[in-house]
Motif scaffolding. Structure first.
Motif, PDB file in Angstrom:
ATOM      1  N   ALA A  30       0.833  -1.209   0.000  1.00 50.16           N
ATOM      2  CA  ALA A  30       0.000   0.000   0.000  1.00 50.16           C
ATOM      3  C   ALA A  30       0.866   1.256   0.000  1.00 50.16           C
ATOM      4  CB  ALA A  30      -0.925  -0.001   1.218  1.00 50.16           C
ATOM      5  N   GLY A  36      -5.027   2.718  -0.661  1.00 51.64           N
ATOM      6  CA  GLY A  36      -5.508   1.896   0.434  1.00 51.64           C
ATOM      7  C   GLY A  36      -6.760   2.450   1.079  1.00 51.64           C
ATOM      8  N   VAL A  56      -7.894  -1.206   1.653  1.00 50.50           N
ATOM      9  CA  VAL A  56      -6.934  -1.932   2.481  1.00 50.50           C
ATOM     10  C   VAL A  56      -7.636  -2.835   3.490  1.00 50.50           C
ATOM     11  CG1 VAL A  56      -6.663  -0.089   4.200  1.00 50.50           C
ATOM     12  CG2 VAL A  56      -4.796  -1.733   3.804  1.00 50.50           C
ATOM     13  N   ILE A  80       1.515  -4.714   6.399  1.00 47.02           N
ATOM     14  CA  ILE A  80       1.116  -3.698   5.423  1.00 47.02           C
ATOM     15  C   ILE A  80       2.315  -2.785   5.177  1.00 47.02           C
ATOM     16  CG2 ILE A  80      -0.408  -1.746   4.927  1.00 47.02           C
ATOM     17  CD1 ILE A  80      -2.462  -3.039   6.834  1.00 47.02           C
ATOM     18  N   TYR A 111      -3.194   3.489   9.072  1.00 46.02           N
ATOM     19  CA  TYR A 111      -2.872   2.084   8.814  1.00 46.02           C
ATOM     20  C   TYR A 111      -2.628   1.327  10.113  1.00 46.02           C
ATOM     21  CZ  TYR A 111      -2.535   2.627   3.740  1.00 46.02           C
ATOM     22  OH  TYR A 111      -2.829   2.835   2.414  1.00 46.02           O
ATOM     23  N   CYS A 155      -2.864  -3.580  -2.573  1.00 49.45           N
ATOM     24  CA  CYS A 155      -3.986  -3.141  -1.731  1.00 49.45           C
ATOM     25  C   CYS A 155      -5.255  -2.913  -2.534  1.00 49.45           C
ATOM     26  CB  CYS A 155      -3.616  -1.870  -0.970  1.00 49.45           C
ATOM     27  SG  CYS A 155      -3.441  -0.392  -2.006  1.00 49.45           S
TER      28      CYS A 155
END
Length: 201
Positions: free
Chosen positions: A13, A26, A36, A52, A61, A100
């Motif tokens: 991503a 993402g 994502v 990730i 994230y 992603c």
């Protein structure tokens, strides 16, 4: 090989999202959820853990149930750098890489790659018409070789693959599973596919 013990799943991503105006793909929403999150939901049950690889929006994230790593070198060097960074972070002998923006990958993707890899170092998905080099199973021990290639300026995944023992793995029975999101038409098609899956578990 048991993917639930021997494979770290990787969601790439960290790209620039150039074909979608430079957005962080993402966090593009599909069917009301970030790409994502859909990719993580698809990959996590198949592997020991998920990493990730991201280079922005790191706080967002990190709220997901996965480990987050950044590219080992700043500057958006492409997916090979993301693969290297994931290999460096993995505690398993194999990594399964996925993008992603492919939220409909097969539920048995990693198992099929693992069953086909045999004695080679890399197995990449082929949908019957085209190779998907960023959907692949790779030996983590290739990290040093990949680092040397990156230091030498290599950025092409396929070219680096051909320096190693690798094979394509046939997924011609489900080519639509490898669709990714770069346009609004692709978004609509992917949403329809995911909705169909919900109606036909």
């Amino acid at each position: 090989m048991n993917p639930k013990h021997d494979v770290t799943g990787v969601i790439l991503a960290g790209g620039q999202g150039r074909r979608m105006g430079g957005c962080d793909k993402g966090w593009v929403e599909l069917d009301g959820r970030p790409l994502v999150a859909l990719a993580l939901e698809r990959l996590a049950p198949q592997v020991a853990e998920v990493v990730i690889v991201a280079n922005r929006h790191l706080d967002a994230y990190r709220r997901l149930p996965a480990r987050v790593v950044c590219d080992a070198e700043a500057g958006y060097h492409g997916p090979l750098m993301g693969i290297y960074s994931a290999m460096r972070a993995a505690a398993t002998p194999w990594v399964a890489i996925t993008p992603c923006d492919s939220p409909a990958l097969p539920h048995d993707l990693v198992m099929r790659l693992a069953e086909a890899v045999g004695d080679v170092d890399i197995a990449a998905a082929h949908d019957g018409e085209r190779l998907h080099p960023v959907v692949a199973l790779l030996r983590t021990r290739l990290a040093d070789d990949l680092h040397a290639a990156l230091q030498g300026g290599e950025r092409a995944i396929r070219r680096w693959y051909t320096d190693h023992a690798w094979r394509p793995v046939d997924f011609a029975d489900c080519p639509e599973s490898f669709a990714n999101l770069n346009t609004e038409d692709e978004r609509r098609r992917l949403e329809m596919r995911l909705q169909q899956e919900k109606g036909n578990p």
